[in-house]
Enzyme design. Structure first.
Site, mmCIF file in Angstrom:
data_model
loop_
_atom_site.group_PDB
_atom_site.id
_atom_site.type_symbol
_atom_site.label_atom_id
_atom_site.label_comp_id
_atom_site.label_asym_id
_atom_site.label_seq_id
_atom_site.Cartn_x
_atom_site.Cartn_y
_atom_site.Cartn_z
ATOM 1 N N HIS A 122 -28.654 73.502 33.173
ATOM 2 C CA HIS A 122 -29.012 73.873 34.601
ATOM 3 C C HIS A 122 -28.105 74.960 35.041
ATOM 4 C CE1 HIS A 122 -31.696 70.434 36.384
ATOM 5 N NE2 HIS A 122 -31.698 70.416 35.063
ATOM 6 N N ASP B 68 -29.889 74.259 42.948
ATOM 7 C CA ASP B 68 -30.664 73.632 41.809
ATOM 8 C C ASP B 68 -31.784 72.609 42.373
ATOM 9 O OD1 ASP B 68 -29.869 73.030 38.879
ATOM 10 O OD2 ASP B 68 -30.571 71.258 39.871
#
Ligand code: UDP
Length: 501
Positions: free
Chosen positions: A18, A121
């Site tokens: 990520h 995120d």
């Protein structure tokens, strides 16, 4: 001037799959003249800070704002702040708990910084409210494929896996442009049954709908049907700006250090010398991403499979597998193989002319990086959305050979519990050496199937390069998104002036 510049905050989730693409994306924003701030804890920032400093010293407006990971409060030693540091379920739980505790610090920082946009995120659903309070757009950063997001959406919506006679019976995912079949066992457990994680994931996915739009590290030429599907049927605004890694890490030093600033691979390193000694397209690179460790049984099968295939190979291993030292010694003598312990300079290896294919767990970043290098793939998904990504590669794009992975299970659960929740013993999760040999032969051999896949992969590599050049789709999308955010900033400022008066 600085005060008028568009200021975008990037909030990465601390796991390499990520964090890496978000940092690359943040750097792309800065290169387009945006004032960029990345919020991260100390140990996580240390994995990318060198690249931020280099950009800053080249005149770009980019910086990191540090926050404190609550190590003592969750009972972890200093510096254990990333999901990849979790070597047991207990440690991972503590890391996740620590990450969740950062919300308050981040909200205070957002309030102090007063940015114009938050790129968050997907794992931080609460940033929807943070952005609302600041009256700014929140962009959902989805670190996988359009394909997987669409597939997961329709599986959650229509639950085609319910009421089948067995967990190994196939079902078709509804509403997709390709016929995609899966079995319930290949779905993440939180979708199939209610687990402690189900609520968290539902919140995450719901937060996408409450966002201004979604940012993808993908590109139009790769999955345009699914890009269209996500915009129309799912009704979510989105921009694909990938492949970000190849776009921003375009020299050898950046490639070597990306994701781990400690690498320091010189021009005459042992690994590069080994690769330089091999013919073009003759090496298969085997890596299961940043998190997955294989069970002992599985790594034995894999190592023998690779040796028996007769192909040159690079094997990246994350665990302390003693027996591998023998294999390492043997393949070193025969010069057939190269074992890398813990962290490989993946971009450098994939882009080397000697590398001809990859065995991948179907993590989205690894897929994009392989495609950018024009490499076909052997697909071996392990957990999360990796099984969807496999279907994209094998059934939709036809650039992957499957080893036949059957069960979606986080590696620690396979290793620690022998997969009890699914009544599966490790034996059944293991891919046998014969299957590995067969897949390597198809991918690396001179047969028609491998040849055709290599050609297709090369076409995607060309498209990946064009899309990030001026006038390309990803290039234009990035510019368009930044322009849109600038317009929103102007509207907001006018509104503020109007209200102040
Ligand atoms: N990576 C790397 N060296 C390694 C393992 C991983 O550089 O030894 C990088 C890889 O290039 C990719 C990221 O870490 O950018 C892993 O992301 P991916 O989505 O492929 O898988 P995940 O780690 O999230 O399962």
């Amino acid at each position: 001037m600085e005060a008028q510049k568009l200021h975008v905050i990037f909030l990465p989730f601390p796991t390499p799959g990520h964090m890496i693409p978000m940092i690359d994306t943040a750097r792309l924003f800065a290169k387009q003249g945006v004032n960029v701030t990345i919020i991260a804890t100390h140990a996580n920032a240390s994995t990318f800070q060198k690249s931020i400093d280099t950009d800053f010293n080249s005149g770009y407006s980019i910086k990191t704002q540090l926050i404190q990971f609550p190590s003592a409060q969750v009972g972890l030693p200093e510096g254990v702040e990333n999901v990849k540091d979790g070597t047991s379920n207990e440690i991972i739980d503590k890391i996740i708990r620590g990450i969740m505790m950062l919300q308050h610090q981040i909200d205070i920082m957002l309030h102090d910084l007063q940015p114009d946009c938050i790129v968050s995120d997907m794992a931080y659903p609460w940033t929807v409210e943070s952005a609302e309070k600041l009256n700014i757009p929140r962009i959902y950063f989805y670190s996988s494929s359009y394909f997987s997001n669409c597939a997961s959406y329709f599986v959650r919506k229509y639950r085609p896996h319910d009421d089948l006679v067995s967990d190994t019976q196939k079902f078709t995912i509804p509403c997709l442009p390709n016929t995609i079949e899966m079995t319930p066992l290949q779905l993440a457990d939180w979708i199939r049954v209610k687990t402690s994680a189900t609520g968290l994931f539902v919140d995450m996915y719901d937060s996408e709908k409450r966002s201004y739009g979604t940012l993808y590290n993908s590109f139009h030429e790769l999955e345009s049907d699914y890009e269209a599907l996500s915009k129309t049927t799912m009704g979510i605004k989105s921009w694909s700006v990938g492949p970000v890694s190849a776009w921003i890490n375009n020299d050898d030093e950046r490639k070597a250090n990306r994701g781990n600033m400690e690498m320091n691979i010189g021009k005459d390193s042992e690994l590069l010398n080994w690769l330089n000694s091999k013919p073009n397209d003759s090496v298969i690179y085997v890596c299961f991403g940043s998190l997955t460790r294989l069970s002992h049984k599985q790594i034995v099968e894999l190592a023998y499979g690779l040796e028996n295939s007769g192909s040159n190979f690079i094997l990246v291993v994350k665990g302390g597998e003693d027996f591998l030292h023998d294999i390492e010694k043997r393949v070193k003598e025969s010069k057939k193989g190269y074992v890398i312990w813990n962290w490989a300079p993946q971009l450098l290896i994939l882009d080397h002319p000697a590398t001809g294919g990859i065995v991948t767990h179907c993590g989205w970043n690894s897929i994009l990086e392989s495609l950018n290098a024009g490499l076909p793939m052997i697909t071996w998904p392990m957990f999360a959305e990796q099984f969807y990504n496999e279907k994209l590669l094998v059934d939709a794009l036809k650039i992957g050979v499957s080893v036949g992975s059957k069960v979606n299970k986080f590696w620690l659960n396979v290793v620690e519990e022998k997969a009890p929740g699914l009544n599966i013993v490790e034996e059944e999760v293991v891919v046998k050496r014969e299957e590995i040999v067969k897949a390597v032969e198809i991918l690396m051999g001179s047969g028609q199937e491998g040849e055709t896949m290599r050609m297709r992969a090369k076409k995607f590599a060309d498209a990946a390069k064009r899309t990030v050049e001026e006038g390309g789709h990803s290039f234009n999308n990035l510019i368009q998104l930044i322009d849109e955010l600038k317009s929103l900033k102007i509207v907001r400022e006018h509104e503020k002036i109007r209200l102040d008066n």
